[in-house]
Design an enzyme around this catalytic site. Structure first.
Site, short mmCIF file in Angstrom:
data_model
loop_
_atom_site.label_atom_id
_atom_site.label_comp_id
_atom_site.label_asym_id
_atom_site.label_seq_id
_atom_site.Cartn_x
_atom_site.Cartn_y
_atom_site.Cartn_z
N LEU A 1 0.82 -1.22 0.00
CA LEU A 1 0.00 0.00 0.00
C LEU A 1 0.85 1.26 0.00
O LEU A 1 0.41 2.33 -0.44
CB LEU A 1 -0.92 0.01 1.23
CG LEU A 1 -1.98 -1.09 1.29
CD1 LEU A 1 -2.71 -1.04 2.63
CD2 LEU A 1 -2.96 -0.96 0.14
N GLY B 1 8.01 3.85 2.71
CA GLY B 1 8.70 5.03 3.18
C GLY B 1 10.16 4.75 3.41
O GLY B 1 10.69 3.70 3.02
N GLY C 1 10.31 1.80 6.22
CA GLY C 1 9.50 0.59 6.17
C GLY C 1 8.44 0.66 5.09
O GLY C 1 8.49 1.49 4.19
N LYS D 1 1.95 -2.47 9.03
CA LYS D 1 3.13 -1.62 8.91
C LYS D 1 4.33 -2.40 9.37
O LYS D 1 4.37 -2.92 10.49
CB LYS D 1 2.98 -0.34 9.74
CG LYS D 1 4.16 0.63 9.56
CD LYS D 1 3.81 2.04 9.98
CE LYS D 1 4.89 3.01 9.57
NZ LYS D 1 4.54 4.41 9.86
N ASP E 1 2.48 16.01 11.64
CA ASP E 1 2.60 15.43 10.30
C ASP E 1 1.31 15.60 9.49
O ASP E 1 0.90 14.68 8.77
CB ASP E 1 2.98 13.95 10.41
CG ASP E 1 3.82 13.48 9.22
OD1 ASP E 1 4.24 14.33 8.42
OD2 ASP E 1 4.07 12.26 9.11
#
Length: 310
Positions: free
Chosen positions: A39, A42, A45, A62, A154
């Site tokens: 999906l 980064g 990870g 994740k 963020d």
């Protein structure tokens, strides 16, 4: 429980991290899950869509590389996300964290409708009603985070996941940068439009205690993107001519030199953004003040003609 101080938030997260570390299970992803697709990816990870083998439940997993991620950082991000996940506009967690031979991992609900960046049309943004729907939910999520003594840090379209068409329901994700209020933060290296100007200037190595006003700035930039399909500027540095023009407007009230993208915005929308994005953080309005502008028009009637889209 209302955690107004960053110290209380720090203490609560420290306790959660100790308990999570004590109960962290060891397993390989393939033991319990079928991998469907990636999906997102980064620096440290990736996020993959998986299906629980027994229950058939789709989940987002994740995975953080052990080679590049400290265990404490993984535990911190997981515990922050878990502590906030009860809110309707924050991604839901399954309470499952584990380590494999090569990764740390945790599972959360999958957003099959993608993220906010996927529906922001360049030069157009999103339909005004969808933008307001998104803004209202983001305010609710950010106010909840702030009530827990945390600064999200963020706010950007990539971290706003869609759970319905036209922003009917959105959820914030990715809490790796979230920190307790008052945490000392040094000058950031990668300056982007969402970076509040107080973090963009060197202070001889001294840090700045972070505050909820950082989220207000980034929220204002996000709203500008939703309304126009552009960033208001590329960097919050005077070397960026668009930011320089913004500073002139903030300091003098003269909007003549603002980029043409601002011309699509109504007086009320510009007033809202000027307060969320005040150069002085002590004068910045909290994110909740955006709600009083929901009944006003945000775009001028002839914005398409201004942009040459007719």
């Amino acid at each position: 429980m209302n955690l107004n101080s960053g110290l209380e938030a720090t203490n609560m997260l420290d306790e959660m991290m100790v308990l999570t570390a004590q109960n962290l299970s060891r397993m390989e992803v393939s033991d319990h899950y079928t991998v469907i697709k990636e999906l997102g990816r980064g620096k440290y990870g990736q996020v993959i869509l998986v299906i629980h083998r027994q229950r058939g439940t789709p989940m987002a997993l994740k995975l953080l590389s052990k080679m590049q991620t400290k265990k404490q950082n993984f535990l911190y991000e997981y515990c922050v996300a878990l502590s906030l996940s009860a809110h309707a506009n924050i991604i839901g967690m399954f309470g499952i964290a584990f380590e494999s031979a090569e990764h740390y991992g945790f599972l959360y609900e999958a957003a099959l409708q993608r993220d906010l960046i996927s529906i922001i049309k360049p030069r157009e943004g999103v339909p005004e009603q969808a933008g307001k729907q998104c803004a209202k939910q983001l305010v609710s999520a950010l106010e909840f985070i702030h009530s827990r003594g945390l600064v999200y840090r963020d706010v950007k379209p990539e971290n706003v996941l869609l759970f319905g068409r036209d922003c009917q329901q959105i959820k914030l994700t990715d809490f790796g940068l979230t920190r307790p209020k008052g945490t000392m933060l040094k000058l950031v290296s990668g300056i982007i439009p969402y970076t509040a100007p107080e973090l963009s200037y060197s202070r001889n190595g001294e840090g700045v205690p972070i505050d909820f006003t950082l989220d207000a700035w980034a929220f204002g930039v996000l709203l500008f993107c939703l309304m126009t399909g552009y960033f208001p500027f590329e960097k919050t540095l005077l070397s960026d001519p668009f930011f320089d023009d913004y500073v002139v407007w903030q300091e003098t009230g003269n909007s003549e030199d603002l980029s043409r993208h601002w011309k699509k915005l109504t007086t009320e929308a510009m007033d809202m953004l000027s307060k969320l994005m005040a150069l002085n953080p002590t004068e910045r309005s909290p994110v909740g003040k955006a709600l009083k502008y929901l009944d006003c028009s945000w775009r001028v009637d002839n914005w398409r003609a201004i942009e040459g889209l007719d």
